[in-house]
Every structure is written in C-alpha cells, then in structure tokens.
Scaffold this active site. Structure first.
Site, PDB file in Angstrom:
ATOM      1  N   ASP A  24     -29.103  19.329  40.020  1.00 37.31           N
ATOM      2  CA  ASP A  24     -29.505  17.949  39.701  1.00 37.31           C
ATOM      3  C   ASP A  24     -30.665  17.454  40.565  1.00 37.31           C
ATOM      4  O   ASP A  24     -31.184  16.369  40.319  1.00 37.31           O
ATOM      5  CB  ASP A  24     -28.319  16.980  39.911  1.00 37.31           C
ATOM      6  CG  ASP A  24     -27.177  17.240  38.957  1.00 37.31           C
ATOM      7  OD1 ASP A  24     -27.383  18.001  37.999  1.00 37.31           O
ATOM      8  OD2 ASP A  24     -26.088  16.685  39.167  1.00 37.31           O
ATOM      9  N   TYR A  69     -23.771  24.960  30.423  1.00 33.98           N
ATOM     10  CA  TYR A  69     -23.481  26.295  30.964  1.00 33.98           C
ATOM     11  C   TYR A  69     -24.574  27.301  30.613  1.00 33.98           C
ATOM     12  O   TYR A  69     -24.800  28.268  31.325  1.00 33.98           O
ATOM     13  CB  TYR A  69     -22.103  26.788  30.500  1.00 33.98           C
ATOM     14  CG  TYR A  69     -20.993  25.981  31.109  1.00 33.98           C
ATOM     15  CD1 TYR A  69     -20.876  25.882  32.491  1.00 33.98           C
ATOM     16  CD2 TYR A  69     -20.077  25.290  30.325  1.00 33.98           C
ATOM     17  CE1 TYR A  69     -19.879  25.119  33.073  1.00 33.98           C
ATOM     18  CE2 TYR A  69     -19.074  24.523  30.900  1.00 33.98           C
ATOM     19  CZ  TYR A  69     -18.974  24.433  32.278  1.00 33.98           C
ATOM     20  OH  TYR A  69     -17.999  23.681  32.846  1.00 33.98           O
ATOM     21  N   GLY A  87     -20.582  25.078  41.646  1.00 35.82           N
ATOM     22  CA  GLY A  87     -21.010  25.479  40.299  1.00 35.82           C
ATOM     23  C   GLY A  87     -22.226  26.382  40.327  1.00 35.82           C
ATOM     24  O   GLY A  87     -22.927  26.489  41.334  1.00 35.82           O
ATOM     25  N   GLY A 141     -12.336  23.956  45.661  1.00 37.43           N
ATOM     26  CA  GLY A 141     -11.024  23.721  46.273  1.00 37.43           C
ATOM     27  C   GLY A 141     -11.079  23.877  47.778  1.00 37.43           C
ATOM     28  O   GLY A 141     -11.772  24.748  48.297  1.00 37.43           O
ATOM     29  N   THR A 180     -19.941  22.131  49.819  1.00 33.60           N
ATOM     30  CA  THR A 180     -20.133  23.334  50.636  1.00 33.60           C
ATOM     31  C   THR A 180     -20.718  22.976  51.996  1.00 33.60           C
ATOM     32  O   THR A 180     -20.295  23.512  53.027  1.00 33.60           O
ATOM     33  CB  THR A 180     -21.103  24.296  49.910  1.00 33.60           C
ATOM     34  OG1 THR A 180     -20.581  24.527  48.606  1.00 33.60           O
ATOM     35  CG2 THR A 180     -21.265  25.595  50.656  1.00 33.60           C
ATOM     36  N   ARG A 193     -25.039  14.277  37.311  1.00 33.09           N
ATOM     37  CA  ARG A 193     -23.803  13.516  37.516  1.00 33.09           C
ATOM     38  C   ARG A 193     -24.101  12.117  38.032  1.00 33.09           C
ATOM     39  O   ARG A 193     -23.560  11.138  37.544  1.00 33.09           O
ATOM     40  CB  ARG A 193     -22.889  14.234  38.515  1.00 33.09           C
ATOM     41  CG  ARG A 193     -22.371  15.554  38.019  1.00 33.09           C
ATOM     42  CD  ARG A 193     -21.466  16.189  39.050  1.00 33.09           C
ATOM     43  NE  ARG A 193     -20.167  15.511  39.099  1.00 33.09           N
ATOM     44  CZ  ARG A 193     -19.143  15.815  38.319  1.00 33.09           C
ATOM     45  NH1 ARG A 193     -19.253  16.778  37.431  1.00 33.09           N
ATOM     46  NH2 ARG A 193     -18.002  15.157  38.406  1.00 33.09           N
TER      47      ARG A 193
HETATM   48  P1  ATP Z   1     -21.410  21.562  43.260  1.00 31.80           P
HETATM   49  O1  ATP Z   1     -22.835  21.171  43.273  1.00 31.80           O
HETATM   50  O2  ATP Z   1     -21.141  22.583  42.231  1.00 31.80           O
HETATM   51  O3  ATP Z   1     -20.458  20.427  43.266  1.00 31.80           O
HETATM   52  P2  ATP Z   1     -20.368  21.961  45.866  1.00 31.80           P
HETATM   53  O4  ATP Z   1     -20.751  22.811  47.016  1.00 31.80           O
HETATM   54  O5  ATP Z   1     -20.396  20.487  46.097  1.00 31.80           O
HETATM   55  O6  ATP Z   1     -21.257  22.368  44.631  1.00 31.80           O
HETATM   56  P3  ATP Z   1     -17.519  21.930  45.766  1.00 31.80           P
HETATM   57  O7  ATP Z   1     -16.613  22.593  44.802  1.00 31.80           O
HETATM   58  O8  ATP Z   1     -17.503  20.465  45.910  1.00 31.80           O
HETATM   59  O9  ATP Z   1     -18.965  22.428  45.358  1.00 31.80           O
HETATM   60  O10 ATP Z   1     -17.276  22.525  47.221  1.00 31.80           O
HETATM   61  C1  ATP Z   1     -17.374  23.900  47.502  1.00 31.80           C
HETATM   62  C2  ATP Z   1     -16.491  24.241  48.660  1.00 31.80           C
HETATM   63  O11 ATP Z   1     -16.735  23.326  49.736  1.00 31.80           O
HETATM   64  C3  ATP Z   1     -15.021  24.155  48.331  1.00 31.80           C
HETATM   65  O12 ATP Z   1     -14.424  25.405  48.587  1.00 31.80           O
HETATM   66  C4  ATP Z   1     -14.444  23.127  49.254  1.00 31.80           C
HETATM   67  O13 ATP Z   1     -13.333  23.621  49.931  1.00 31.80           O
HETATM   68  C5  ATP Z   1     -15.512  22.838  50.271  1.00 31.80           C
HETATM   69  N1  ATP Z   1     -15.530  21.397  50.491  1.00 31.80           N
HETATM   70  C6  ATP Z   1     -15.766  20.445  49.570  1.00 31.80           C
HETATM   71  N2  ATP Z   1     -15.686  19.211  50.111  1.00 31.80           N
HETATM   72  C7  ATP Z   1     -15.385  19.382  51.412  1.00 31.80           C
HETATM   73  C8  ATP Z   1     -15.177  18.502  52.509  1.00 31.80           C
HETATM   74  N3  ATP Z   1     -15.226  17.176  52.374  1.00 31.80           N
HETATM   75  N4  ATP Z   1     -14.873  19.035  53.710  1.00 31.80           N
HETATM   76  C9  ATP Z   1     -14.793  20.369  53.850  1.00 31.80           C
HETATM   77  N5  ATP Z   1     -14.985  21.253  52.868  1.00 31.80           N
HETATM   78  C10 ATP Z   1     -15.282  20.786  51.658  1.00 31.80           C
END
Ligand code: ATP
Ligand code: MG
Length: 432
Positions: free
Chosen positions: A202, A353, A80, A147, A174, A247
């Site tokens: 957060d 947003y 995000g 994803g 990520t 969250r």
């Molecule tokens: P946010 O704070 O917005 O949640 P985030 O980095 O956690 O940020 P996600 O959408 O969860 O956002 O993950 C970003 C990318 O990291 C995605 O493209 C996903 O493929 C990858 N990712 C998420 N979880 C895993 C995991 N357990 N193992 C490998 N890659 C992952």
C-alpha cells in the site's frame, strides 16, 4: 528555533573490523545525512533551514562491528505477499555471502513461527546457488504467517542457531515484532542486530517515500482497468468496478487512476463519501451513465468504511477487519438502478491476490536489491533496531521506534486534486 539533529540507528558497539569491501568499492559512507523534511513550506514559514532534522544515510561502512567470517545471518518474511519478497531474500543472501563472506545464511520458514521451536519448521540454509533464480517468481520461498509469537522463544532460537544478524522482511506487525526482539536482546545483553526491510504494497509508511512492490502493483492495475473499461463499454450502462488494495491509504487506487485515466470514480479511505442523496456517489454514477453509458469505478479496500453499521473487530494480526466495500458497492449499484428502473450492468474485478503474488517489475527488483544490500551494510556495521528505506531519493536508516505513522493521501494535496481532475469526479460526494 529548534536545534537540528541527526537521527541515527542504534549500534551494538564499536566497529573494529575492516570491511572486506575495501578494494571492491571505492566509496564508503561514514557520516552523511539527508534532510528529513519532505513537506513543502511557504517561504514565510521557513524560519531557518537549520531546524530541519537529518537522517543517517545507508551505505557500506569502512569499519564493521561483526567479523564477517564468524557471522550467521537469519532471514524471515512475515505478513501478506508483496512483489519483491524473493528479490529481497536474494539480495540479502548474495550480499552477505558474496560481498562480506559470512559463515552462513539461514532462512526461517513461515514467518516468526519459524523462530519458535514448537512448530518444528527447521531453517533452510540459503546459498547463492539455491537463491539465484528466486527473483523470477512471486511469493516468498521462505513462506509466511501471521499471528503473535513469544519473543523470548524467538530469541532462544536465535541463540540456538548462533544468529548474529536477523533480517525481518514484513509490514507494520513484523517491525513491531522486530522491536520486541531488539528489546529482548538488549535485556539479555546479546550482540544480535535486527534490521527490517519494510514491506507494504500500500506504500503507507510515513517518511518512506516508496515501499517495494508498490510500483509493480500499480503497473498491474493498468491492464485490469483497461479490461474493466472494455467490459463497461460492451454493455448498456456498463459499470466496470475494480476493487484494489489500500486498507488505510488509497495510494494504489489513486495512482492507478492517474496511470490509466479511463477511471471515472476513484474512492479512497481518506475521502469519505455517501452512497445516497443528491450529492451521493450513486446519483453521480447515474448522471455519468446518462451522459456516457458506461463508467469505470476504482475503489480501495479501505474506502467507505463509514457506510457500514459496525466494524467487524480485528484479524489474527490485530488488523481491523474491513467490511468488503467492493461487494457492498456492487450490490448497492445493482439495487439502486433496479429501483430507478434503469438498466445497469456491473462487472466486478477483485484482483488483489493476482497482484500481491506477482513477481516484481524491473524497477522494484532494482529497489529490492538496493534495500537488501544496504540492510546488510547496516547490520554488518552493528546497526540495529532500524529499517532501510528511500527518503528524498536517498536510502536511509530509519529507527524502528519512528516507524508507525501511516502515510495517507491529503485530500487537499495537488496529488489528490489531480485525481479529481483526471477522473472528473466531484471533489465531494457527501451530502453534508
Ligand atoms: P501485512 O502488511 O501483511 O499486514 P505485517 O508484517 O503487518 O504485514 P502481521 O501479520 O501483522 O503482518 O504481522 C506479522 C508478524 O508480526 C506476526 O507473526 C506477528 O506475530 C508479529 N506481530 C504483529 N503485531 C505485533 C506486535 N504488536 N508486537 C509484536 N509482534 C507483532
Ligand atoms: Mg500489517
């Protein structure tokens, strides 16, 4: 008594190249560390200060693993939006090109999708010209996505473009993805460094004192809470209800409530509450309206999940789908006062947003620049499998395997007690 140890990032190998920063700066970091204990202890429990672990400090190294003029840097943003993403991209680009003189910097688009050939998102070459104004805007010029993506395909793309250093700007998902890339790279015996810049609006990463964008987010809530207060005061029994990010931890909601203490109720995930019953939130809200004829309620998006019958599973990123506590509260407040035959006017604010997409404030911009620069210093020295972040006011290298635990508000802490005091809300709003 436990032995003290220095926690260090992994390295790709011996650093043999002289840093081009020699002559530009008059100080290098080579062996300094900061104590990694940010918990207070009673003196009686303090067996010895020697049993505290230390983190390696971030900073420019005199000797580098990579020869800068041969280096290709890759940058990706995932997850995000958060204020400061463009600032970090800019700092990484400027530091790589201007300070180290690397060969080129590639920006991979749409998160990890941009590192998977089948999506045809070709990388863009980042220069000091095309990034010099990007910090003036929110969002991310590289775009983002969620994803899961295939790690082997990501590594194939890194090889294809000759990427030596990959910077991953993103949240917990990520950095889990970054850890998978590190493991894949190790298996194939490739000298590719992966360094993360943690993004969480957060502010919920354990051991990291503050994440970029958090302060901007709290600052942005100030006007919103003022407006909610104005709306609440303009009507009989007005309730300004503000739904904020958070969250699993309520740092934004709690900090916002302290920053603008017109807040009368602050609801966070760490402190469960009941709606109904003699000690429920609605009864307390009624008392407040009877006394003052208006109220401001701030709720973190992850609060009150105990009130929902069932959780809704997970989203594309594997995050828990949260029930919408803001909407639930709005409906429940309206229904309750209707049943009580008492007029109440709920004004609902959901600025998520609006906040996530803002540009960083000055202090966050400064922090983003320091994070970006220090990520480059670490990677050029061959450090990998790590993130950079602030700990005890010092920038450190935190190994990715140590990232994971959430930093949450301790309801017994002075911080939360101050929120309870400032809002004048009951310490507990639960019936049992
Ligand atoms: P946010 O704070 O917005 O949640 P985030 O980095 O956690 O940020 P996600 O959408 O969860 O956002 O993950 C970003 C990318 O990291 C995605 O493209 C996903 O493929 C990858 N990712 C998420 N979880 C895993 C995991 N357990 N193992 C490998 N890659 C992952
Ligand atoms: Mg996440």
């Amino acid at each position: 008594m436990a032995e003290a140890k220095i926690i260090r990032a992994d390295t790709l190998g011996e650093p043999n190249y002289d840093s081009p920063l020699k002559g530009q700066i008059n100080r290098f970091y080579n062996g300094e560390a900061v104590a990694c204990n940010d918990r207070t202890k009673d003196f009686a429990d303090l067996e010895s200060i020697d049993d505290i672990d230390y983190f390696e400090l971030a900073g420019p190294r005199e000797k580098l693993f990579f020869n800068p003029k041969n280096v290709t840097v890759g940058i990706v943003t995932c997850g995000g939006l958060c204020p400061g993403l463009n600032d970090v991209i800019r700092a990484l680009t400027f530091c790589s090109l201007q300070s180290y003189g690397v060969k080129r910097v590639l920006g991979f688009k749409y998160g990890y999708e941009g590192l998977v050939a089948k999506y045809y998102h070709y990388p863009i070459e980042l220069t000091t010209d095309n990034t010099d104004e990007i910090h003036e805007k929110g969002g991310t010029i590289l775009k983002s996505s969620r994803g899961a993506q295939d790690t082997d395909e990501i590594i194939n793309t890194l090889i294809h473009y000759g990427v030596d250093i990959l910077f991953t700007i993103g949240g917990d998902g990520t950095q889990r993805g970054a850890r998978d890339i590190v493991e894949g790279v190790k298996k194939r015996n490739l000298p590719i460094a992966v360094v993360g810049i943690p993004k969480t609006i957060d502010n919920d990463i354990d051991l990291i004192q503050r994440s970029f964008g958090f302060e901007t987010a709290v600052e942005a809530t100030w006007d919103i809470i003022t407006n909610a207060h104005s709306e609440a005061k303009a009507y009989r029994n007005g309730v300004g209800l503000v739904n904020l990010m958070g969250r699993e931890s309520g740092w934004i909601a709690a900090s916002a409530s302290l920053a603008n203490s017109n807040v009368n109720f602050c609801l966070v995930p760490e402190v469960p509450f009941d709606l109904h019953g003699p000690n429920g939130f609605l009864q307390h809200l009624k008392t407040r309206l009877q006394n003052k004829e208006h109220a401001v309620v701030v709720v973190a998006e992850g609060a009150g999940q105990n009130l929902f019958d069932a959780l809704l599973g997970t989203n594309k990123s594997g995050n828990k789908n949260l029930n919408d506590i803001g909407i639930l509260l709005k409906n429940e407040i309206n229904a309750y006062f209707k049943a009580e035959n008492m007029e109440a006017n709920v004004k609902y604010f959901d600025p998520s947003y609006n906040i996530r997409s803002r540009r960083a404030n000055a202090n966050d911009s400064m922090y983003c620049l320091r994070l970006g620069n220090n990520a480059v210093h670490a990677a050029m020295a061959g450090k990998t499998n790590m993130i950079v972040g602030l700990h005890h006011d010092r920038l450190i290298h935190l190994p990715i395997p140590m990232v994971g635990a959430r930093k949450t508000i301790d309801p017994q802490s002075w911080f939360w007690q101050t929120v309870v005091q400032a809002t004048h809300q009951p310490a507990q709003m639960a019936n049992s």
